[in-house]
Design a protein around this motif. Structure first.
Motif, PDB file in Angstrom:
ATOM      1  N   THR A 154     -83.717 -44.209  -8.714  1.00 21.40           N
ATOM      2  CA  THR A 154     -82.701 -44.338  -7.665  1.00 21.40           C
ATOM      3  C   THR A 154     -81.335 -44.500  -8.327  1.00 21.40           C
ATOM      4  OG1 THR A 154     -84.288 -45.438  -6.211  1.00 21.40           O
ATOM      5  CG2 THR A 154     -81.960 -45.619  -5.633  1.00 21.40           C
ATOM      6  N   ILE A 155     -80.404 -43.644  -7.953  1.00 20.98           N
ATOM      7  CA  ILE A 155     -79.051 -43.688  -8.513  1.00 20.98           C
ATOM      8  C   ILE A 155     -78.072 -43.963  -7.378  1.00 20.98           C
ATOM      9  CG2 ILE A 155     -77.249 -42.397  -9.746  1.00 20.98           C
ATOM     10  CD1 ILE A 155     -79.439 -40.708 -11.011  1.00 20.98           C
ATOM     11  N   ALA A 156     -77.322 -45.051  -7.499  1.00 25.08           N
ATOM     12  CA  ALA A 156     -76.284 -45.382  -6.514  1.00 25.08           C
ATOM     13  C   ALA A 156     -74.928 -44.997  -7.091  1.00 25.08           C
ATOM     14  CB  ALA A 156     -76.321 -46.865  -6.178  1.00 25.08           C
ATOM     15  N   TYR A 157     -74.074 -44.419  -6.248  1.00 27.67           N
ATOM     16  CA  TYR A 157     -72.751 -43.996  -6.691  1.00 27.67           C
ATOM     17  C   TYR A 157     -71.695 -44.482  -5.697  1.00 27.67           C
ATOM     18  CZ  TYR A 157     -73.429 -40.341  -3.166  1.00 27.67           C
ATOM     19  OH  TYR A 157     -73.656 -39.673  -1.976  1.00 27.67           O
ATOM     20  N   ASN A 158     -70.467 -44.568  -6.175  1.00 30.97           N
ATOM     21  CA  ASN A 158     -69.373 -45.090  -5.353  1.00 30.97           C
ATOM     22  C   ASN A 158     -68.917 -44.024  -4.360  1.00 30.97           C
ATOM     23  OD1 ASN A 158     -67.441 -46.808  -4.383  1.00 30.97           O
ATOM     24  ND2 ASN A 158     -65.986 -46.451  -6.044  1.00 30.97           N
ATOM     25  N   CYS A 170     -62.978 -36.604  -2.957  1.00 38.02           N
ATOM     26  CA  CYS A 170     -63.819 -36.803  -1.771  1.00 38.02           C
ATOM     27  C   CYS A 170     -65.254 -36.307  -1.960  1.00 38.02           C
ATOM     28  CB  CYS A 170     -63.185 -36.145  -0.545  1.00 38.02           C
ATOM     29  SG  CYS A 170     -62.859 -34.391  -0.742  1.00 38.02           S
ATOM     30  N   HIS A 171     -65.525 -35.502  -2.993  1.00 38.73           N
ATOM     31  CA  HIS A 171     -66.899 -35.065  -3.262  1.00 38.73           C
ATOM     32  C   HIS A 171     -67.554 -36.085  -4.198  1.00 38.73           C
ATOM     33  CE1 HIS A 171     -65.086 -30.930  -2.297  1.00 38.73           C
ATOM     34  NE2 HIS A 171     -65.838 -31.294  -1.281  1.00 38.73           N
ATOM     35  N   THR A 172     -67.918 -37.214  -3.607  1.00 40.19           N
ATOM     36  CA  THR A 172     -68.290 -38.366  -4.425  1.00 40.19           C
ATOM     37  C   THR A 172     -69.694 -38.281  -5.019  1.00 40.19           C
ATOM     38  OG1 THR A 172     -68.997 -39.541  -2.425  1.00 40.19           O
ATOM     39  CG2 THR A 172     -66.739 -39.898  -3.171  1.00 40.19           C
ATOM     40  N   ASP A 173     -70.514 -37.335  -4.573  1.00 40.42           N
ATOM     41  CA  ASP A 173     -71.889 -37.273  -5.073  1.00 40.42           C
ATOM     42  C   ASP A 173     -72.048 -36.400  -6.312  1.00 40.42           C
ATOM     43  OD1 ASP A 173     -71.359 -34.907  -3.803  1.00 40.42           O
ATOM     44  OD2 ASP A 173     -73.209 -34.841  -2.629  1.00 40.42           O
ATOM     45  N   ILE A 174     -71.008 -35.699  -6.738  1.00 38.07           N
ATOM     46  CA  ILE A 174     -71.153 -34.716  -7.810  1.00 38.07           C
ATOM     47  C   ILE A 174     -71.573 -35.358  -9.124  1.00 38.07           C
ATOM     48  CG2 ILE A 174     -69.900 -33.064  -9.255  1.00 38.07           C
ATOM     49  CD1 ILE A 174     -68.351 -32.187  -6.824  1.00 38.07           C
ATOM     50  N   SER A 229     -80.817 -36.100   3.479  1.00 40.29           N
ATOM     51  CA  SER A 229     -81.087 -36.898   4.666  1.00 40.29           C
ATOM     52  C   SER A 229     -79.772 -37.489   5.143  1.00 40.29           C
ATOM     53  CB  SER A 229     -82.112 -37.999   4.371  1.00 40.29           C
ATOM     54  OG  SER A 229     -81.603 -38.908   3.419  1.00 40.29           O
ATOM     55  N   LYS A 230     -79.836 -38.435   6.068  1.00 37.06           N
ATOM     56  CA  LYS A 230     -78.607 -38.966   6.663  1.00 37.06           C
ATOM     57  C   LYS A 230     -77.724 -39.649   5.633  1.00 37.06           C
ATOM     58  CE  LYS A 230     -76.950 -41.786  10.514  1.00 37.06           C
ATOM     59  NZ  LYS A 230     -77.330 -42.635  11.667  1.00 37.06           N
ATOM     60  N   ASN A 231     -78.333 -40.434   4.737  1.00 36.39           N
ATOM     61  CA  ASN A 231     -77.525 -41.214   3.799  1.00 36.39           C
ATOM     62  C   ASN A 231     -78.000 -41.097   2.359  1.00 36.39           C
ATOM     63  OD1 ASN A 231     -75.543 -42.491   5.496  1.00 36.39           O
ATOM     64  ND2 ASN A 231     -77.224 -43.653   6.395  1.00 36.39           N
ATOM     65  N   LEU A 252     -92.301 -36.872  -9.762  1.00 33.90           N
ATOM     66  CA  LEU A 252     -91.151 -37.777  -9.757  1.00 33.90           C
ATOM     67  C   LEU A 252     -90.206 -37.458  -8.604  1.00 33.90           C
ATOM     68  CD1 LEU A 252     -89.055 -39.758 -11.154  1.00 33.90           C
ATOM     69  CD2 LEU A 252     -88.255 -37.726 -12.371  1.00 33.90           C
ATOM     70  N   GLN A 253     -89.622 -38.509  -8.042  1.00 30.64           N
ATOM     71  CA  GLN A 253     -88.558 -38.347  -7.057  1.00 30.64           C
ATOM     72  C   GLN A 253     -87.326 -39.117  -7.520  1.00 30.64           C
ATOM     73  OE1 GLN A 253     -89.943 -39.444  -3.132  1.00 30.64           O
ATOM     74  NE2 GLN A 253     -90.746 -37.393  -2.767  1.00 30.64           N
ATOM     75  N   ILE A 254     -86.178 -38.453  -7.465  1.00 33.45           N
ATOM     76  CA  ILE A 254     -84.901 -39.087  -7.788  1.00 33.45           C
ATOM     77  C   ILE A 254     -84.051 -39.089  -6.527  1.00 33.45           C
ATOM     78  CG2 ILE A 254     -82.819 -39.022  -9.207  1.00 33.45           C
ATOM     79  CD1 ILE A 254     -84.372 -37.583 -11.350  1.00 33.45           C
ATOM     80  N   GLU A 255     -83.628 -40.273  -6.108  1.00 32.73           N
ATOM     81  CA  GLU A 255     -82.847 -40.401  -4.880  1.00 32.73           C
ATOM     82  C   GLU A 255     -81.432 -40.849  -5.210  1.00 32.73           C
ATOM     83  OE1 GLU A 255     -83.458 -42.051  -0.333  1.00 32.73           O
ATOM     84  OE2 GLU A 255     -84.621 -42.927  -1.966  1.00 32.73           O
ATOM     85  N   LEU A 256     -80.461 -40.143  -4.647  1.00 39.55           N
ATOM     86  CA  LEU A 256     -79.055 -40.469  -4.824  1.00 39.55           C
ATOM     87  C   LEU A 256     -78.561 -41.159  -3.560  1.00 39.55           C
ATOM     88  CD1 LEU A 256     -77.798 -37.086  -6.375  1.00 39.55           C
ATOM     89  CD2 LEU A 256     -79.021 -38.980  -7.479  1.00 39.55           C
ATOM     90  N   ILE A 257     -78.035 -42.363  -3.722  1.00 33.22           N
ATOM     91  CA  ILE A 257     -77.658 -43.187  -2.577  1.00 33.22           C
ATOM     92  C   ILE A 257     -76.180 -43.557  -2.648  1.00 33.22           C
ATOM     93  CG2 ILE A 257     -78.067 -45.384  -1.398  1.00 33.22           C
ATOM     94  CD1 ILE A 257     -80.904 -45.328  -2.414  1.00 33.22           C
TER      95      ILE A 257
END
Length: 362
Positions: free
Chosen positions: A211-215, A223-227, A250-252, A262-267
């Motif tokens: 799980t990776i959390a980003y600002n 504004c493309h904060t997930d890159i 998904s929504k968030n 493996l699953q990697i989730e970006l939050i």
């Protein structure tokens, strides 16, 4: 306010400015030519900050080009001034040439700046616009450059951006770089240090969840904060030989599934005082029962606390110090590096095969 001058007077006006500095503590210096090319808009102030940060580390002649295709008049404005970096008793000073054009004069930009590129010095081009958009002027500027530095923040379609950069690499002699790739360098170094032993590397290869959390806090020019999180997870997967099987928005969150199970989730998350898109934390669970935690210290965000544990084992927390989050630091890093990163190119090859709608949240 710097006065507008005729393009033919650029060098003579610079000469006049430097004559006025005779007897002062300003020292003229230049290691390379830095061309910044961008559409006129809110990001210009951000790019100006970047230019200032560059000359503090690497004195250079900066040619700042902004264009406005919506403007239909015949204006072509050029200005010259000097940027300074405080160096104690002596100030390092650099030439700044600004060119603003509307649509009519946009095609002549290469001819306007060509006489003012200092010979025998390399040319670095910051292409701050989306390279997926057809732009013959940008292509001409790219032919002048030894190193082309993109900012994927400008891309609305990340897979298309990856394809455009890969195509340019195949058709150009220039080195390729990316500011968002540079922004992940500290985390890539952290992973290389933590998982450098064969035992640790095998545990990471056996990861079952990450799980990776980003600002996700946005600004007017970022504004493309997930890159950055997409870049980092793709780099990890490529280096470990994981095969991407699916991407599910998904929504968030954004979830990457790999054939290894493996699953990697970006939050998205929020942290005040830190630039948009920066990685905040990473949690890893492995098949062998190990858990790794990497978290920023909220009171000192460039300090990372590292914890490792299992059912039988719990290590003392370790610490890793990232470079402080300073505007312009990413460009400074990319100027320092030589060549085109093979890790970056391998990452782009994976991203180029993803459909853009898979990366868009609902």
């Amino acid at each position: 306010m710097v006065e507008t001058i005729h393009p033919a007077d650029i060098e003579s006006e610079l000469g006049r400015i430097w004559e006025s500095f005779q007897g002062t503590n300003k020292m003229r210096a230049c290691l390379f030519n830095l061309i910044i090319y961008a559409q006129k808009g809110q990001r210009n102030a951000y790019l100006n900050q970047i230019a200032q940060k560059v000359i503090e580390k690497f004195p250079s002649r900066i040619i700042f080009i902004t264009y406005d295709e919506s403007c239909k008049n015949h204006d072509l404005r050029t200005r010259v001034s000097v940027l300074t970096a405080d160096e104690g008793e002596n100030e390092i000073a650099c030439d700044l040439i600004e060119v603003e054009v509307c649509s009519k004069h946009h095609p002549i930009v290469p001819f306007v700046i060509l006489p003012h590129i200092l010979p025998d010095l390399p040319v670095y081009l910051v292409h701050a616009d989306d390279p997926t958009e057809p732009n013959p002027i940008a292509e001409q500027l790219e032919h002048l450059a030894k190193r082309i530095i993109f900012d994927s923040e400008s891309a609305c379609n990340l897979p298309a951006f990856a394809n455009a950069v890969l195509k340019l690499k195949d058709n150009s002699h220039a080195e390729i770089a990316d500011l968002n790739w540079a922004r992940t360098e500290g985390w890539r170094q952290l992973f290389a240090n933590v998982f450098k032993s064969s035992d640790e590397l095998e545990r990471l290869k056996g990861a079952k969840k990450m799980t990776i959390a980003y600002n996700s806090l946005e600004t007017d020019f970022l504004c493309h904060t997930d890159i950055q999180s997409i870049y980092l997870q793709t780099w990890i997967a490529v280096q470990l030989g994981w095969n991407l099987s699916d991407v599910q928005p998904s929504k968030n969150s954004l979830r990457f599934s790999y054939s290894q199970g493996l699953q990697i989730e970006l939050i998205p998350s929020e942290m005040q005082g830190l630039s948009p898109g920066r990685i905040l934390s990473i949690e890893i669970e492995t098949e062998s029962g190990y858990h790794y935690s990497f978290k920023r210290n909220p009171e000192c965000p460039h300090h990372i606390t590292i914890e490792k544990s299992s059912q039988e084992y719990c290590s003392l927390p370790m610490h890793f110090v990232l470079d402080k989050d300073v505007s312009g630091q990413s460009l400074v890093k990319e100027i320092c590096h030589k060549g085109t990163s093979t890790h970056y190119i391998h990452m782009l090859n994976v991203l180029s095969g993803i459909k853009n709608e898979q990366l868009n949240y609902e």
